[in-house]
Design a protein around this motif. Structure first.
Motif, PDB file in Angstrom:
ATOM      1  N   SER A  83       0.814  -1.230   0.000  1.00 16.62           N
ATOM      2  CA  SER A  83       0.000   0.000   0.000  1.00 16.62           C
ATOM      3  C   SER A  83       0.840   1.268   0.000  1.00 16.62           C
ATOM      4  O   SER A  83       0.304   2.354  -0.239  1.00 16.62           O
ATOM      5  CB  SER A  83      -0.921   0.011   1.219  1.00 16.62           C
ATOM      6  N   PRO A 135      -6.658   4.002  -0.597  1.00 16.36           N
ATOM      7  CA  PRO A 135      -7.093   2.788  -1.319  1.00 16.36           C
ATOM      8  C   PRO A 135      -8.520   2.393  -0.942  1.00 16.36           C
ATOM      9  O   PRO A 135      -8.975   2.599   0.188  1.00 16.36           O
ATOM     10  CB  PRO A 135      -6.077   1.743  -0.881  1.00 16.36           C
ATOM     11  N   LYS A 138     -11.585  -2.878  -1.839  1.00 18.41           N
ATOM     12  CA  LYS A 138     -11.199  -3.975  -2.721  1.00 18.41           C
ATOM     13  C   LYS A 138      -9.679  -4.047  -2.883  1.00 18.41           C
ATOM     14  O   LYS A 138      -9.114  -5.133  -3.063  1.00 18.41           O
ATOM     15  CB  LYS A 138     -11.880  -3.843  -4.080  1.00 18.41           C
ATOM     16  N   HIS A 139      -9.044  -2.888  -2.813  1.00 18.65           N
ATOM     17  CA  HIS A 139      -7.579  -2.876  -2.871  1.00 18.65           C
ATOM     18  C   HIS A 139      -6.992  -3.439  -1.579  1.00 18.65           C
ATOM     19  O   HIS A 139      -6.015  -4.208  -1.621  1.00 18.65           O
ATOM     20  CB  HIS A 139      -7.069  -1.466  -3.120  1.00 18.65           C
ATOM     21  N   TRP A 140      -7.578  -3.058  -0.437  1.00 23.52           N
ATOM     22  CA  TRP A 140      -7.089  -3.592   0.838  1.00 23.52           C
ATOM     23  C   TRP A 140      -7.276  -5.108   0.891  1.00 23.52           C
ATOM     24  O   TRP A 140      -6.427  -5.831   1.439  1.00 23.52           O
ATOM     25  CB  TRP A 140      -7.810  -2.928   2.008  1.00 23.52           C
ATOM     26  N   ARG A 142      -7.092  -7.152  -1.589  1.00 24.04           N
ATOM     27  CA  ARG A 142      -6.029  -7.748  -2.407  1.00 24.04           C
ATOM     28  C   ARG A 142      -4.681  -7.662  -1.698  1.00 24.04           C
ATOM     29  O   ARG A 142      -3.831  -8.550  -1.863  1.00 24.04           O
ATOM     30  CB  ARG A 142      -5.988  -7.047  -3.763  1.00 24.04           C
ATOM     31  N   TYR A 143      -4.455  -6.589  -0.897  1.00 23.67           N
ATOM     32  CA  TYR A 143      -3.180  -6.444  -0.182  1.00 23.67           C
ATOM     33  C   TYR A 143      -3.009  -7.507   0.906  1.00 23.67           C
ATOM     34  O   TYR A 143      -1.870  -7.786   1.329  1.00 23.67           O
ATOM     35  CB  TYR A 143      -3.074  -5.060   0.473  1.00 23.67           C
TER      36      TYR A 143
END
Length: 345
Positions: A83, A135, A138-140, A142-143
């Motif tokens: 991130s 973010p 949905k980005h979190w 994936r992280y």
């Protein structure tokens, strides 16, 4: 020895310096330790009582075999690398973790991955509260996927649920005050304040050294001036005395006082001017036959006047006036007399 209470200025200076630093391993280790102390979590080897599993279960979506979980420190490190979160956002999550710990009951227990969920939710809230652009969930989600740990990770549905539960437990209080940061970031601010204090002492010591050297230099100049000042006065007095003892080549002027025996120094240095000298009285010796004595007649002194260097020419006769030809009287009188003219010589 008790430490002095830090001032607001020193705290602010230390905080400004701290937030400009890159994320370090010490910061991640401190975050992992604080997150692990928020709630107690069960271990995989927990015993089974009466043929039933301990409530709550390890994971609602997992079977009898428990998957391997990354450590909290490794999980935070992976989130930071993916991130690119900065120190202000990352360390502000400490405030939310401390508030959550204060609100949870002491007997509360969580699943094996509860600490991971708590930290992720606090980091998401800090990023959305402090940054205009952060973010999305949905980005979190994936992280959270990490290599080497099988199917470990959280779906977007789980991430949304974590965020809502965290807001509910914090009673939607997301404000972060400077005092909160000074309190929870004290382990990092204290060394910075100490470093600044040492630098200030070094700077003050250098300034005192410069001032002492300047004072010593001025004192040396003053002592040298006092050392040479008497010799200069002696030389000046000797020069005046030697000039007084040196005879002048100019003839002395006659003094009007009969009691003075030695000429003045200033009078010896004046140039000789005969015009300034007073004339001697003139006297005539006569012999009186009747009385048989010598009679002396003194002539009165005539005051001398200085002859000017430049004199106007002397005319024996006054120059004749220039002849003027024209009407007598001029103007109205000349017209009244009929224009008579005369010549003045």
């Amino acid at each position: 020895m008790s430490r002095s209470t830090p001032t607001m200025a020193s705290n602010k200076a230390a905080l400004d310096y701290f937030i400009s630093l890159p994320v370090s391993k010490e910061m991640i280790s401190h975050l992992a330790g604080v997150a692990s102390q928020v709630i107690r979590c069960e271990t995989p080897s927990a015993p089974v009582k009466n043929g039933q599993l301990i409530t709550p279960p390890d994971s609602p979506s997992q079977g009898p075999a428990s998957p391997a979980l990354p450590s909290v420190e490794a999980f935070i490190t992976s989130l930071v690398e993916k991130s690119h979160v900065q120190v202000p956002t990352l360390m502000s999550s400490l405030v939310y973790l401390a508030r959550l710990k204060a609100r949870l009951p002491p007997v509360a227990k969580g699943m094996r991955c509860t600490v991971h969920r708590i930290f992720l939710a606090s980091l998401i809230l800090a990023a959305k509260n402090l940054n205009d652009s952060s973010p999305k969930n949905k980005h979190w989600a994936r992280y959270t996927n990490m290599r080497g740990f099988g199917s470990f990770g959280f779906s977007i549905t789980e991430v949304n649920l974590m965020e809502k539960q965290m807001l509910f437990l914090l009673d939607w209080d997301l404000r972060i005050r400077p005092d909160d940061l000074y309190t929870h970031l004290e382990p990092f601010l204290a060394p910075i304040r100490s470093y600044f204090a040492d630098q200030e002492r070094i700077r003050a010591a250098r300034q005192r050294k410069i001032e002492m050297e300047e004072f010593a230099h001025q004192a040396a100049l003053a002592e040298e001036k006092q050392h040479y000042a008497p010799s200069q006065r002696t030389v000046r007095m000797n020069s005046v005395a030697s000039s007084a003892r040196t005879p002048s080549l100019s003839p002395p002027s006659r003094s009007s006082s009969s009691n003075s025996t030695s000429p003045d120094i200033d009078s010896l240095n004046e140039p000789f001017e005969p015009a300034n000298m007073a004339p001697e009285p003139m006297y005539i010796h006569n012999y009186d036959n009747e009385s048989g004595a010598v009679v002396v007649h003194f002539e009165p002194l005539v005051p001398m006047t200085k002859t000017p260097h430049h004199r106007l020419p002397v005319y024996d006769e006054k120059p004749a006036k220039k002849a003027r030809i024209g009407p007598v009287g001029g103007g109205f009188l000349s017209r009244f007399l009929g224009g008579q003219t005369r010549t003045a010589v």
